[in-house]
Every structure is written in C-alpha cells, then in structure tokens.
Motif scaffolding. Structure first.
Motif, PDB file in Angstrom:
ATOM      1  N   LYS A   7       0.830  -1.201   0.000  1.00  0.00           N
ATOM      2  CA  LYS A   7       0.000   0.000   0.000  1.00  0.00           C
ATOM      3  C   LYS A   7       0.869   1.258   0.000  1.00  0.00           C
ATOM      4  CE  LYS A   7      -3.958   0.078   2.091  1.00  0.00           C
ATOM      5  NZ  LYS A   7      -5.000   0.053   3.114  1.00  0.00           N
ATOM      6  N   VAL A   8       1.891   1.292   0.853  1.00  0.00           N
ATOM      7  CA  VAL A   8       2.769   2.460   0.933  1.00  0.00           C
ATOM      8  C   VAL A   8       3.516   2.652  -0.391  1.00  0.00           C
ATOM      9  CG1 VAL A   8       4.842   3.381   2.064  1.00  0.00           C
ATOM     10  CG2 VAL A   8       2.987   2.422   3.436  1.00  0.00           C
ATOM     11  N   GLY A  16       4.537   9.418  -7.895  1.00  0.00           N
ATOM     12  CA  GLY A  16       5.843   9.515  -8.553  1.00  0.00           C
ATOM     13  C   GLY A  16       6.930   9.993  -7.609  1.00  0.00           C
ATOM     14  N   GLU A  17       6.847   9.571  -6.352  1.00  0.00           N
ATOM     15  CA  GLU A  17       7.789  10.024  -5.330  1.00  0.00           C
ATOM     16  C   GLU A  17       8.539   8.852  -4.723  1.00  0.00           C
ATOM     17  OE1 GLU A  17       5.231  11.834  -2.469  1.00  0.00           O
ATOM     18  OE2 GLU A  17       4.847  13.617  -3.700  1.00  0.00           O
ATOM     19  N   PHE A  18       9.688   9.162  -4.148  1.00  0.00           N
ATOM     20  CA  PHE A  18      10.385   8.179  -3.336  1.00  0.00           C
ATOM     21  C   PHE A  18       9.625   8.043  -2.017  1.00  0.00           C
ATOM     22  CE2 PHE A  18      13.803   9.624  -6.095  1.00  0.00           C
ATOM     23  CZ  PHE A  18      14.383   8.415  -6.461  1.00  0.00           C
ATOM     24  N   LEU A  19       9.833   6.944  -1.317  1.00  0.00           N
ATOM     25  CA  LEU A  19       9.214   6.778  -0.005  1.00  0.00           C
ATOM     26  C   LEU A  19       9.771   7.847   0.928  1.00  0.00           C
ATOM     27  CD1 LEU A  19       9.305   2.895   0.415  1.00  0.00           C
ATOM     28  CD2 LEU A  19       7.354   4.322  -0.174  1.00  0.00           C
ATOM     29  N   SER A  20       8.880   8.470   1.672  1.00  0.00           N
ATOM     30  CA  SER A  20       9.283   9.530   2.595  1.00  0.00           C
ATOM     31  C   SER A  20       9.816   8.925   3.890  1.00  0.00           C
ATOM     32  CB  SER A  20       8.086  10.433   2.900  1.00  0.00           C
ATOM     33  OG  SER A  20       7.122   9.705   3.641  1.00  0.00           O
ATOM     34  N   LYS A  21      10.470   9.750   4.679  1.00  0.00           N
ATOM     35  CA  LYS A  21      10.981   9.307   5.976  1.00  0.00           C
ATOM     36  C   LYS A  21       9.853   8.805   6.876  1.00  0.00           C
ATOM     37  CE  LYS A  21      14.055   9.276   9.456  1.00  0.00           C
ATOM     38  NZ  LYS A  21      14.101   7.954  10.027  1.00  0.00           N
ATOM     39  N   LEU A  27       6.911   1.724   8.152  1.00  0.00           N
ATOM     40  CA  LEU A  27       7.222   0.351   7.714  1.00  0.00           C
ATOM     41  C   LEU A  27       8.234  -0.305   8.656  1.00  0.00           C
ATOM     42  CD1 LEU A  27       7.366   0.827   3.838  1.00  0.00           C
ATOM     43  CD2 LEU A  27       5.525  -0.193   5.203  1.00  0.00           C
ATOM     44  N   GLU A  28       9.191   0.474   9.127  1.00  0.00           N
ATOM     45  CA  GLU A  28      10.169  -0.053  10.080  1.00  0.00           C
ATOM     46  C   GLU A  28       9.478  -0.498  11.366  1.00  0.00           C
ATOM     47  OE1 GLU A  28      14.303   1.235  12.348  1.00  0.00           O
ATOM     48  OE2 GLU A  28      13.266   2.703  11.114  1.00  0.00           O
TER      49      GLU A  28
END
Length: 172
Positions: A7-8, A16-21, A27-28
């Motif tokens: 989902k993330v 169209g973005e990288f995964l954010s912090k 997720l961590e």
C-alpha cells in the motif's frame, strides 16, 4: 488485497515520489513489531476453536431465544452455520493482523455480509455481539504475557481491537 508495504509503495508510486521518511519509519515499525504480530496471530489461531465456541456459548446464554425453537441458531445445521461464520470472521481478522491492514478482511469477508445476513433473516445485532465476545477472548489471550515477545504491545492490541470492531459494525 494489499499489505501495508504494498500500500505504501503503491501510494508513493502514484505520486511519482520516493518513499518519505515517515513512510519508511512506519514500515520499520511494522517490521519491528513482526514477532509480536506473529505471536498474537499464533495465539489466536491456536485457540480459535475455544474462542469461537466460548463466544457462542456466552452469546446464547445472553440471548437464549436464538437457540430455542424458531431461533436463528435452532437446529444443529443452523448452529453449525453460526459457528462456521464466526470462525471465518476470526480467520480473516487474523489475516488482517498479520498484514497490518484491514483490506483482506473488508474485501474477502465483510463486503456484502450485512446484506447476506439480512436476506437470511439473521439478526445482525446478535452477530455483532458474538464478534465482540470473540474480540474480548482474543485480546485476553493476546495480552497474556507468558511466552510472548517482550515489549509494549498496546498499539498492536488497539489495532487488533479495530479489526473486530470493523467486523461488528459491518454486520448491523
């Protein structure tokens, strides 16, 4: 059905973005809680039969009209169907717990369940009470601190509670 990871990633991909912090941190957290999730699901699955049976007994003690002649759980066939349905809901709740996402519960179990019960004349309020009883039993088992991964499980238990609540609301 998408798990929390898919989902993330799908959300970031659409933008169209990288995964954010914050997304990576979330997720961590799921990975860190993975052992706890497995422990909770294993406990629920290992006790599924008694969770369902004891919850049904408690429901029928509170609502004896369900098992009396003319009641929705009267006859062994109807009683078996009731126990089967309760077991199915519990199984899909366990899938949601392990996935960290309710979509499998919603998509494969709850969608259309209220309408099905209405068509069959099954009292949704009684089903909701049974689900709440399974919730109470499951959380009691999950909260037992013996032989479980140490650490704070309060957020996971709160999450587990929401899956049962979702199911209970879906049938009334």
């Amino acid at each position: 059905m998408l798990d929390a990871f898919a989902k993330v990633v799908a959300q970031a991909d659409v933008r169209g973005e990288f995964l954010s912090k914050p997304q990576l941190d979330a997720l961590e957290s799921i990975v860190a809680d993975g052992s706890k999730r497995l422990d909770v699901v294993n406990r629920i699955n290992s006790n599924a039969s008694s969770i369902v049976t004891n919850s049904a007994r408690a429901l029928f003690a509170e609502q004896p009209q369900l098992v009396q002649p003319g009641g929705n759980a009267y006859t062994s066939r109807r009683m078996a169907a009731c126990l089967r349905d309760m077991s199915i809901v519990l199984r899909y709740v366990s899938y949601a717990i392990i996935a960290g996402d309710s979509s499998v519960l919603d998509d494969r179990c709850l969608n259309g369940l209220r309408e099905t019960y209405q068509a069959l004349g099954t009292p949704g309020a009684s089903v909701a009470v049974a689900i709440q009883k399974m919730k109470e039993a499951s959380i009691a088992i999950a909260n037992d601190s013996s032989n479980i991964t140490p650490g704070d499980c309060s957020s996971l238990i709160a999450e587990v509670s929401t899956y049962f609540d979702r199911a209970a609301v879906a049938v009334v």
